[in-house]
Design a protein around this motif. Sequence first.
Motif: not given
Length: 96
Positions: A42-44, A46, A40, A72, A49, A63-64, A60
């Motif tokens: 916290d962020s992916v 840009a 896991e 991913y 996204k 989790k990633a 939305k």
Amino acid sequence: MKKLILSAAIILGSLSIQASTLNTTDSTTQSMNIQDEYKEVDSVPAAIKTALDNAYPGVKLEKAYVNDKKEYKIDIIVREVKSTVYTDAKGNIIKK
């Protein structure tokens, strides 16, 4: 003589039951190993996204997860429907 044949049939039948249960435990172990390779985050990036916003308007991110190959696994919600999407670091969607 009938008792001898009947007891041999029972013994052979019980041996075949024990042999079939071994196959099910092997498949369970393999599926757990596949899931363990993602960790896991916290962020992916840009790019991911942006790609998800273009592919799924109103998405939305829940989790990633990322693996060693920088692929991913992303849990998303689109119109109140949960789904899982796999992408690479550049945002290209991977079919699994």
